[in-house]
Design a protein around this motif. Sequence first.
Motif, PDB file in Angstrom:
ATOM      1  N   ARG A   8       0.818  -1.216   0.000  1.00  0.00           N
ATOM      2  CA  ARG A   8       0.000   0.000   0.000  1.00  0.00           C
ATOM      3  C   ARG A   8       0.853   1.268   0.000  1.00  0.00           C
ATOM      4  NH1 ARG A   8      -2.168  -1.115   4.373  1.00  0.00           N
ATOM      5  NH2 ARG A   8      -1.018   0.264   5.768  1.00  0.00           N
ATOM      6  N   GLU A   9       1.887   1.294   0.848  1.00  0.00           N
ATOM      7  CA  GLU A   9       2.616   2.538   1.104  1.00  0.00           C
ATOM      8  C   GLU A   9       3.885   2.685   0.269  1.00  0.00           C
ATOM      9  OE1 GLU A   9       1.079   4.591   2.775  1.00  0.00           O
ATOM     10  OE2 GLU A   9      -0.240   3.503   4.157  1.00  0.00           O
ATOM     11  N   VAL A  10       4.424   1.577  -0.220  1.00  0.00           N
ATOM     12  CA  VAL A  10       5.670   1.636  -0.994  1.00  0.00           C
ATOM     13  C   VAL A  10       5.404   1.368  -2.473  1.00  0.00           C
ATOM     14  CG1 VAL A  10       7.981   0.651  -1.291  1.00  0.00           C
ATOM     15  CG2 VAL A  10       7.059   1.009   1.014  1.00  0.00           C
ATOM     16  N   PHE A  11       4.747   0.245  -2.768  1.00  0.00           N
ATOM     17  CA  PHE A  11       4.519  -0.099  -4.173  1.00  0.00           C
ATOM     18  C   PHE A  11       3.334   0.643  -4.775  1.00  0.00           C
ATOM     19  CE2 PHE A  11       6.930  -3.784  -2.643  1.00  0.00           C
ATOM     20  CZ  PHE A  11       7.922  -3.834  -3.607  1.00  0.00           C
ATOM     21  N   GLY A  12       2.289   0.870  -3.987  1.00  0.00           N
ATOM     22  CA  GLY A  12       1.098   1.526  -4.509  1.00  0.00           C
ATOM     23  C   GLY A  12       1.377   2.866  -5.172  1.00  0.00           C
ATOM     24  N   PRO A  13       2.132   3.757  -4.516  1.00  0.00           N
ATOM     25  CA  PRO A  13       2.408   5.055  -5.134  1.00  0.00           C
ATOM     26  C   PRO A  13       3.264   4.972  -6.396  1.00  0.00           C
ATOM     27  CG  PRO A  13       2.751   5.148  -2.753  1.00  0.00           C
ATOM     28  CD  PRO A  13       2.603   3.707  -3.110  1.00  0.00           C
ATOM     29  N   LEU A  14       3.877   3.804  -6.659  1.00  0.00           N
ATOM     30  CA  LEU A  14       4.748   3.660  -7.823  1.00  0.00           C
ATOM     31  C   LEU A  14       4.073   2.889  -8.957  1.00  0.00           C
ATOM     32  CD1 LEU A  14       8.122   2.880  -6.002  1.00  0.00           C
ATOM     33  CD2 LEU A  14       7.135   5.099  -6.611  1.00  0.00           C
ATOM     34  N   PRO A  66       1.589   2.595 -12.271  1.00  0.00           N
ATOM     35  CA  PRO A  66       1.338   3.554 -13.358  1.00  0.00           C
ATOM     36  C   PRO A  66       0.272   4.575 -12.954  1.00  0.00           C
ATOM     37  CG  PRO A  66       1.514   1.340 -14.238  1.00  0.00           C
ATOM     38  CD  PRO A  66       1.525   1.194 -12.740  1.00  0.00           C
ATOM     39  N   GLY A  67       0.601   5.838 -13.120  1.00  0.00           N
ATOM     40  CA  GLY A  67      -0.303   6.898 -12.717  1.00  0.00           C
ATOM     41  C   GLY A  67      -0.242   7.243 -11.248  1.00  0.00           C
ATOM     42  N   GLY A  68       0.682   6.612 -10.498  1.00  0.00           N
ATOM     43  CA  GLY A  68       0.797   6.862  -9.070  1.00  0.00           C
ATOM     44  C   GLY A  68       1.416   8.216  -8.757  1.00  0.00           C
ATOM     45  N   THR A  69       1.396   8.563  -7.477  1.00  0.00           N
ATOM     46  CA  THR A  69       1.898   9.871  -7.039  1.00  0.00           C
ATOM     47  C   THR A  69       3.413   9.912  -6.893  1.00  0.00           C
ATOM     48  OG1 THR A  69       1.719   9.303  -4.690  1.00  0.00           O
ATOM     49  CG2 THR A  69      -0.236  10.258  -5.755  1.00  0.00           C
ATOM     50  N   GLY A  70       4.050   8.737  -6.705  1.00  0.00           N
ATOM     51  CA  GLY A  70       5.487   8.705  -6.433  1.00  0.00           C
ATOM     52  C   GLY A  70       5.839   9.080  -5.011  1.00  0.00           C
ATOM     53  N   LEU A  71       4.828   9.265  -4.142  1.00  0.00           N
ATOM     54  CA  LEU A  71       5.055   9.643  -2.749  1.00  0.00           C
ATOM     55  C   LEU A  71       5.095   8.382  -1.892  1.00  0.00           C
ATOM     56  CD1 LEU A  71       2.668  12.728  -2.529  1.00  0.00           C
ATOM     57  CD2 LEU A  71       5.166  12.743  -2.707  1.00  0.00           C
ATOM     58  N   VAL A  72       6.304   7.968  -1.532  1.00  0.00           N
ATOM     59  CA  VAL A  72       6.526   6.692  -0.857  1.00  0.00           C
ATOM     60  C   VAL A  72       6.751   6.925   0.642  1.00  0.00           C
ATOM     61  CG1 VAL A  72       8.071   4.692  -0.703  1.00  0.00           C
ATOM     62  CG2 VAL A  72       7.510   5.676  -2.935  1.00  0.00           C
ATOM     63  N   LEU A  73       6.146   6.068   1.455  1.00  0.00           N
ATOM     64  CA  LEU A  73       6.411   6.098   2.892  1.00  0.00           C
ATOM     65  C   LEU A  73       7.668   5.279   3.158  1.00  0.00           C
ATOM     66  CD1 LEU A  73       5.013   7.244   5.454  1.00  0.00           C
ATOM     67  CD2 LEU A  73       4.085   4.945   5.809  1.00  0.00           C
ATOM     68  N   PRO A  74       8.756   5.897   3.663  1.00  0.00           N
ATOM     69  CA  PRO A  74      10.014   5.168   3.807  1.00  0.00           C
ATOM     70  C   PRO A  74      10.029   4.183   4.966  1.00  0.00           C
ATOM     71  CG  PRO A  74      10.259   7.385   4.661  1.00  0.00           C
ATOM     72  CD  PRO A  74       8.891   7.308   4.032  1.00  0.00           C
ATOM     73  N   ASP A  75       9.190   4.379   5.962  1.00  0.00           N
ATOM     74  CA  ASP A  75       9.069   3.450   7.080  1.00  0.00           C
ATOM     75  C   ASP A  75       7.740   3.705   7.768  1.00  0.00           C
ATOM     76  OD1 ASP A  75       9.536   5.613   9.078  1.00  0.00           O
ATOM     77  OD2 ASP A  75      11.581   5.510   8.318  1.00  0.00           O
ATOM     78  N   LEU A  76       7.291   2.716   8.533  1.00  0.00           N
ATOM     79  CA  LEU A  76       5.965   2.798   9.149  1.00  0.00           C
ATOM     80  C   LEU A  76       6.000   2.553  10.647  1.00  0.00           C
ATOM     81  CD1 LEU A  76       2.855   2.985   8.717  1.00  0.00           C
ATOM     82  CD2 LEU A  76       2.883   0.505   8.366  1.00  0.00           C
TER      83      LEU A  76
END
Length: 213
Positions: free
Chosen positions: A99-105, A107-117
């Motif tokens: 959800r937080e790492v692959f989802g934003p990447l 196609p069409g994603g935001t590119g905003l990745v959560l580096p840790d949770l």
Amino acid sequence: MRFEAITWERLTDALAERVLKTGPADGGSWTRVAVDGAPAAGTGALAAALADALRLRGRSVLAVGTAGFLRPASLRYEYGREDPDTYYDGWFDTGALRREVFGPLEPGGTGLVLPDLWDPAGDRATRSPRVALAPGGVLVLHGPLLLGHWFPFDLTVHLRLSPAALRRRTEAGERWTLPAFERYEAEEDPARAADVVVRADDPRHPAWHGPEG
């Protein structure tokens, strides 16, 4: 499987060039790389070196460790602090990684990745801000037991340790995890599943088998 002797520096450069040639398989804007292996194999060090090599080649890179995506202690220790099956199946929050790492990447994603949770020392959320990975950038995810979760990697690298080397290089207090890695070998066969395999029994003299090896 035939292995070729190589230095860590040459290996890092070869992997960086391979990443540049690989590109995202889903037609998106980001390339996703796995550096898989037991903690004793040093996946974090190789991921950091690869990230540096890619930055020198003009790429935006974000290295993320699975240690920042552990489940809360109440779930990790539900069956005791040294249960290898829980370590294999339940220590790492694979859903959060998707959800937080692959989802934003995607196609069409935001590119905003959560580096840790999750902070395992304080057993609480880290509340880290999201990091923007520019289009054309590369995610390098490193940690153990990465293969077999259907993560959308474009290139997978496995740092392989023989059973004897794994036992020798694993700290005494962490040897309870060894049955989990035996299970990983039996169920996922990471040396066969990965695109690139690095034999790291002797950290001074690695050898590799890969697309260009």
